[in-house]
Design an enzyme around this catalytic site. Structure first.
Site, PDB file in Angstrom:
ATOM      1  CB  SER A 143      -0.863  -0.012   1.252  1.00  0.00           C
ATOM      2  OG  SER A 143      -1.457   1.245   1.422  1.00  0.00           O
ATOM      3  CE1 TYR A 167      -3.691  -2.185   5.636  1.00  0.00           C
ATOM      4  CE2 TYR A 167      -3.368   0.135   5.101  1.00  0.00           C
ATOM      5  CZ  TYR A 167      -3.599  -1.164   4.692  1.00  0.00           C
ATOM      6  OH  TYR A 167      -3.745  -1.439   3.366  1.00  0.00           O
ATOM      7  CE  LYS A 171      -1.652  -4.441   3.369  1.00  0.00           C
ATOM      8  NZ  LYS A 171      -1.961  -5.610   2.559  1.00  0.00           N
TER       9      LYS A 171
HETATM   10  N1  UFG Z   1     -12.242  11.124   3.507  1.00  0.00           N
HETATM   11  C1  UFG Z   1     -13.281  11.969   3.828  1.00  0.00           C
HETATM   12  N2  UFG Z   1     -14.438  11.411   4.299  1.00  0.00           N
HETATM   13  C2  UFG Z   1     -14.601  10.074   4.447  1.00  0.00           C
HETATM   14  C3  UFG Z   1     -13.531   9.223   4.114  1.00  0.00           C
HETATM   15  C4  UFG Z   1     -12.355   9.792   3.642  1.00  0.00           C
HETATM   16  O1  UFG Z   1     -13.177  13.187   3.708  1.00  0.00           O
HETATM   17  O2  UFG Z   1     -15.681   9.643   4.887  1.00  0.00           O
HETATM   18  C5  UFG Z   1     -11.003  11.714   2.924  1.00  0.00           C
HETATM   19  C6  UFG Z   1      -9.750  11.368   3.695  1.00  0.00           C
HETATM   20  O3  UFG Z   1      -9.511  12.285   4.715  1.00  0.00           O
HETATM   21  C7  UFG Z   1      -8.706  11.419   2.575  1.00  0.00           C
HETATM   22  C8  UFG Z   1      -9.472  10.969   1.335  1.00  0.00           C
HETATM   23  O4  UFG Z   1     -10.837  11.181   1.646  1.00  0.00           O
HETATM   24  O5  UFG Z   1      -8.278  12.724   2.377  1.00  0.00           O
HETATM   25  C9  UFG Z   1      -9.262   9.523   0.977  1.00  0.00           C
HETATM   26  O6  UFG Z   1      -9.547   8.713   2.094  1.00  0.00           O
HETATM   27  P1  UFG Z   1      -9.737   7.129   1.981  1.00  0.00           P
HETATM   28  O7  UFG Z   1     -10.060   6.602   3.343  1.00  0.00           O
HETATM   29  O8  UFG Z   1     -10.667   6.807   0.886  1.00  0.00           O
HETATM   30  O9  UFG Z   1      -8.318   6.638   1.514  1.00  0.00           O
HETATM   31  P2  UFG Z   1      -6.909   6.746   2.268  1.00  0.00           P
HETATM   32  O10 UFG Z   1      -6.005   7.410   1.301  1.00  0.00           O
HETATM   33  O11 UFG Z   1      -6.986   7.319   3.595  1.00  0.00           O
HETATM   34  O12 UFG Z   1      -6.582   5.215   2.500  1.00  0.00           O
HETATM   35  C10 UFG Z   1      -6.488   4.370   1.412  1.00  0.00           C
HETATM   36  C11 UFG Z   1      -6.705   2.924   1.838  1.00  0.00           C
HETATM   37  C12 UFG Z   1      -5.615   2.461   2.717  1.00  0.00           C
HETATM   38  C13 UFG Z   1      -4.319   2.726   2.065  1.00  0.00           C
HETATM   39  C14 UFG Z   1      -4.189   4.171   1.682  1.00  0.00           C
HETATM   40  C15 UFG Z   1      -2.932   4.459   0.935  1.00  0.00           C
HETATM   41  O13 UFG Z   1      -7.933   2.796   2.506  1.00  0.00           O
HETATM   42  O14 UFG Z   1      -5.755   1.096   2.926  1.00  0.00           O
HETATM   43  O15 UFG Z   1      -5.258   4.534   0.845  1.00  0.00           O
HETATM   44  O16 UFG Z   1      -2.729   5.832   0.813  1.00  0.00           O
HETATM   45  F1  UFG Z   1      -3.318   2.390   2.863  1.00  0.00           F
END
Ligand code: UFG
Length: 356
Positions: A143, A167, A171
């Site tokens: 990831s 997490y 990884k």
């Molecule tokens: N976000 C919101 N509201 C939500 C969910 C997310 O505003 O309800 C924002 C987060 O703050 C972030 C963006 O949307 O800025 C993306 O969030 P995600 O949770 O969709 O994705 P992440 O980048 O946080 O995490 C994902 C995967 C992880 C992985 C990661 C790698 O879920 O498993 O990408 O960068 F490790």
């Protein structure tokens, strides 16, 4: 290219998950024998029907080349049994695509041991049994989260590994283990660590997609639930990030493009001498939370109510891939844009409002 693939099989751990199900579909379509192993903690048995129906719809005859097993990667006896059975029927497991693992950064803060036990101990079990059966080709689902907070605007594979949540630690630890395995028995293992950015979307027919029954941690499935009116409002975590509109920027990649990168990685390993490679799997394009909402609304002609909430712990402002290495190594370009991701994701969700 795929002609002799009937003489062996491939084990996909986590084969019922979002990524796994699209991989099973794609590899079966190309003629591989696939064994999916999944505990169903984050998925369901029904997924196999969707995979089969989609292949039937596309007139792909898979006969009996698909096994869909319920089981845990921590169960060494079961793993041995699966490898042994394939040997006995003359379709030995040639390689493993290892996706099984827990994936909520947030939950990993609350229960780090659960993450270390499932992800790291589970992986060690797989690697041990692979070694026992002299199966030494592995594509590992890593990831982009392992890069953590980085100064670099665009992340390449040499960017420092510095996860900021348990997490991510699991990884990066699994990658470290794979490195140790490789460098201490060179000329045997073939390893690809695929560092995913943010996979979203669904199969273009809308017949396969992400299970979104529980409260989603990720942005895209949450948007889908709001669009389905299962939730009133999307929380946008933070309006004060150092980005153009103050919201987090990510590199969203279409699930079918991501699936294709696994197929190419596997073929690449199969046809090359032992090696270990780390590849960023992303599009190289950044999209903010507000941009994603806007595109989704426009493409699907719907409204996504949202409000700002404070930042979520464990988040980073920007995470975008330099994908030049995987483009070169795999001779691959991600083809589908954000609009397509939003359209396909909604096609799936709107036709399966209650999931699988
Ligand atoms: N976000 C919101 N509201 C939500 C969910 C997310 O505003 O309800 C924002 C987060 O703050 C972030 C963006 O949307 O800025 C993306 O969030 P995600 O949770 O969709 O994705 P992440 O980048 O946080 O995490 C994902 C995967 C992880 C992985 C990661 C790698 O879920 O498993 O990408 O960068 F490790």
């Amino acid at each position: 290219l795929y002609m002799v693939c009937d003489q062996y099989s491939i084990l996909i751990t986590g084969g019922a998950g979002f990524v796994g199900s699209h991989l099973c579909y794609l590899f079966l379509k190309k003629g591989f024998n696939i064994i999916s192993l999944d505990s169903f903690v984050n998925s369901t048995y029904e997924v196999s029907n969707n995979i089969r129906n989609l292949l039937k719809y596309e007139k792909v005859n898979i006969q009996n080349s698909f096994k869909f097993i319920k089981g845990d990667i921590k169960d060494t006896i079961l793993l041995r049994k699966i490898f042994k059975e394939q040997l006995d029927i003359n379709k030995p497991i040639k390689g493993v695509i290892h996706l099984a693992g827990l994936k909520s950064a947030n939950e990993s803060f609350k229960n780090p041991l659960k993450y270390w036990s499932n992800n790291v101990c589970g992986s060690i079990n797989i690697f041990k049994v692979m070694e026992e059966f002299n199966c030494k080709i592995i594509v590992f689902s890593s990831s982009a989260t392992i890069y953590g907070l980085t100064e670099n605007k665009i992340i390449n594979e040499k960017t420092k590994i510095k996860p900021i949540n348990p997490y991510g630690n699991t990884k990066s630890t699994i990658e470290t283990i794979l490195n140790d395995i490789y460098f201490n028995s060179p000329n045997s293992w073939k390893i690809a660590n695929l560092r995913y950015f943010n996979p979203i979307g669904a199969h273009p027919t809308g017949m396969l997609g992400e299970n979104i029954n529980d409260t989603p941690n990720n942005l895209f499935p949450y948007i889908l639930q709001v669009a389905l009116k299962k939730r009133n409002c999307l929380n946008v975590y933070g309006n004060d990030w150092p980005t153009k509109d103050g919201t987090g920027i990510r590199d969203y990649i279409h699930i079918m493009d991501l699936a294709k990168s696994h197929l190419l990685s596997f073929m690449n390993l199969l046809n090359s001498p032992p090696k270990i490679i780390n590849l960023n799997i992303g599009t190289g394009k950044g999209t903010s939370v507000l941009e994603l909402i806007r595109v989704f609304e426009e493409v699907n002609q719907c409204e996504i109510p949202w409000e700002f909430k404070s930042r979520r712990i464990g988040d980073v402002p920007i995470c975008v891939a330099d994908n030049s290495l995987c483009k070169k190594v795999l001779d691959w370009v991600p083809k589908k844009d954000i609009k397509t991701m939003c359209r396909d994701g909604w096609k799936w969700a709107s036709s399966h409002p209650n999931g699988f």
